[in-house]
Design a protein around this motif. Structure first.
Motif, mmCIF file in Angstrom:
data_model
loop_
_atom_site.group_PDB
_atom_site.id
_atom_site.type_symbol
_atom_site.label_atom_id
_atom_site.label_comp_id
_atom_site.label_asym_id
_atom_site.label_seq_id
_atom_site.Cartn_x
_atom_site.Cartn_y
_atom_site.Cartn_z
ATOM 1 N N ASP A 67 0.831 -1.204 0.000
ATOM 2 C CA ASP A 67 0.000 0.000 0.000
ATOM 3 C C ASP A 67 0.868 1.256 0.000
ATOM 4 O O ASP A 67 0.541 2.251 -0.647
ATOM 5 C CB ASP A 67 -0.903 0.001 1.239
ATOM 6 N N GLN A 68 1.972 1.196 0.747
ATOM 7 C CA GLN A 68 2.850 2.363 0.832
ATOM 8 C C GLN A 68 3.423 2.723 -0.541
ATOM 9 O O GLN A 68 3.504 3.898 -0.909
ATOM 10 C CB GLN A 68 3.996 2.096 1.820
ATOM 11 N N TYR A 69 3.802 1.706 -1.299
ATOM 12 C CA TYR A 69 4.339 1.965 -2.638
ATOM 13 C C TYR A 69 3.237 2.494 -3.551
ATOM 14 O O TYR A 69 3.461 3.401 -4.363
ATOM 15 C CB TYR A 69 4.946 0.693 -3.227
ATOM 16 N N ALA A 70 2.042 1.931 -3.413
ATOM 17 C CA ALA A 70 0.910 2.386 -4.224
ATOM 18 C C ALA A 70 0.597 3.851 -3.937
ATOM 19 O O ALA A 70 0.317 4.634 -4.850
ATOM 20 C CB ALA A 70 -0.311 1.516 -3.950
ATOM 21 N N VAL A 71 0.658 4.231 -2.659
ATOM 22 C CA VAL A 71 0.407 5.623 -2.273
ATOM 23 C C VAL A 71 1.463 6.538 -2.882
ATOM 24 O O VAL A 71 1.145 7.609 -3.421
ATOM 25 C CB VAL A 71 0.385 5.765 -0.734
ATOM 26 N N ARG A 72 2.727 6.141 -2.816
ATOM 27 C CA ARG A 72 3.799 6.972 -3.381
ATOM 28 C C ARG A 72 3.635 7.129 -4.890
ATOM 29 O O ARG A 72 3.866 8.211 -5.446
ATOM 30 C CB ARG A 72 5.164 6.361 -3.050
ATOM 31 N N SER A 73 3.237 6.052 -5.552
ATOM 32 C CA SER A 73 3.032 6.112 -6.999
ATOM 33 C C SER A 73 1.916 7.091 -7.352
ATOM 34 O O SER A 73 2.052 7.918 -8.260
ATOM 35 C CB SER A 73 2.688 4.718 -7.533
ATOM 36 N N ALA A 74 0.809 7.006 -6.610
ATOM 37 C CA ALA A 74 -0.322 7.903 -6.867
ATOM 38 C C ALA A 74 0.050 9.352 -6.564
ATOM 39 O O ALA A 74 -0.301 10.269 -7.319
ATOM 40 C CB ALA A 74 -1.525 7.479 -6.033
ATOM 41 N N LEU A 75 0.769 9.573 -5.458
ATOM 42 C CA LEU A 75 1.165 10.933 -5.085
ATOM 43 C C LEU A 75 2.024 11.586 -6.162
ATOM 44 O O LEU A 75 1.868 12.773 -6.468
ATOM 45 C CB LEU A 75 1.931 10.916 -3.758
ATOM 46 N N GLU A 76 2.928 10.815 -6.733
ATOM 47 C CA GLU A 76 3.793 11.371 -7.779
ATOM 48 C C GLU A 76 2.962 11.824 -8.975
ATOM 49 O O GLU A 76 3.191 12.897 -9.540
ATOM 50 C CB GLU A 76 4.822 10.329 -8.211
ATOM 51 N N ASN A 77 1.983 11.019 -9.352
ATOM 52 C CA ASN A 77 1.116 11.392 -10.466
ATOM 53 C C ASN A 77 0.289 12.628 -10.138
ATOM 54 O O ASN A 77 0.144 13.540 -10.959
ATOM 55 C CB ASN A 77 0.187 10.223 -10.813
#
Length: 227
Positions: A67-77
Motif C-alpha cells: 500500500d505504501q508503494y501504491a500511495v507513493r506512486s499515486a502521489l507522484e502522479n
C-alpha cells in the motif's frame, strides 16, 4: 479472439500467466511501468486508481506491491498534474498522515477531483454567460455605456444618455422632430449629446451665465423619466 474483447488488461494477463507460463522479472518490471504511467487531469481519476489496483493484483502472487508503494506512486502522479495543491497539503497534515492508506487516499482525492471539476464547470458557464451578455449588448439597439461606477447608461436620440433602461431611442415616448430610433450610444446619428443624472443624485455643477444668450428653440424638452 472475440471472447477476450470485454476483458481488462489484468484479466488477460492473469489468463496468460495461468495458461502459458509463469511471470518473470520482465513481466513484473513492465507491470510497474504500467502502474506508474502518467495520469492526465483530463482523464477520470478512477483511471489512476484502476491502473494501480490492476498492478497490485497482477503482482500479488509474485512480488506484492505494498500500500505504501501504491500511495507513493499515486502521489507522484497527482503532484505532477499540478491540480491538487491544496488537497496534497491537507493530505500531509499530521491528523491525516496517521491514517494514510491507499483506500483513504482514494477517498480523499476522489472528493478533491470532484470539487475541481465542479469549479471548472462553474467557471466555464460563467465565461459563456459573460460572452453571451457581451454579444447581447453589442447587438442591442440600446447600446450602453458604463459610468465611473459601472452604472449602465442608455441612449435616446431625442433626450441623450441616461440611466433609465426603459428609455432608449427605440422606446422613446416623447420623440422630437427628426428622431432616429436606430441611434445608439456608439452611433448617435447626430442626436442629443446630453447626459442625465440618475434619480436622486444631487446637482453640484452650475453652468456659467452667458451675456446676451438667445433662447434655443430647438433644444429638446427635458425628460422626467431620465431622472
Amino acid at each position: 479472439m472475440y471472447g477476450y474483447a470485454q476483458l481488462t488488461v489484468i484479466q488477460v494477463l492473469t489468463h496468460l500467466d495461468t495458461t502459458y507460463g509463469t511471470v518473470d522479472a520482465f513481466d513484473l518490471a513492465h507491470n510497474l511501468k504500467r502502474m506508474n504511467a502518467t495520469w492526465s487531469p483530463s482523464q477520470p481519476i478512477e483511471d489512476l486508481w484502476n491502473q494501480i489496483k490492476d498492478a497490485q493484483k497482477f503482482a500479488a502472487d509474485h512480488d506484492p506491491i505494498t500500500d505504501q508503494y501504491a500511495v507513493r506512486s499515486a502521489l507522484e502522479n497527482l503532484e505532477n498534474s499540478g491540480m491538487f495543491t491544496d488537497s496534497l497539503r491537507d493530505w500531509r497534515k499530521p491528523t491525516i498522515a496517521a491514517q494514510q492508506s491507499f483506500a483513504t487516499m482514494e477517498t480523499h482525492f476522489t472528493a478533491a477531483d470532484k470539487e475541481r471539476r465542479r469549479i471548472l464547470t462553474s467557471k466555464g458557464m460563467g465565461y459563456a454567460n459573460k460572452a453571451t451578455e457581451a454579444k447581447s449588448n453589442k447587438d442591442s439597439p440600446a447600446s450602453t455605456k458604463g459610468d465611473k461606477n459601472g452604472v449602465p447608461m442608455y441612449y435616446c436620440w431625442s433626450h441623450g444618455l441616461g440611466p433609465n433602461g426603459n428609455h432608449t431611442s427605440a422606446s422613446c415616448s416623447k420623440p422630437v422632430t427628426g428622431h432616429r430610433k436606430d441611434s445608439t450610444a456608439d452611433n448617435m446619428l447626430g442626436g442629443c449629446c446630453q447626459i442625465h443624472r440618475k434619480a436622486g443624485e444631487r446637482a453640484i455643477y452650475r453652468r456659467p451665465q452667458r451675456p446676451n444668450r438667445d433662447n434655443d428653440e430647438n433644444q429638446p424638452p427635458a425628460d422626467p423619466a431620465q431622472g
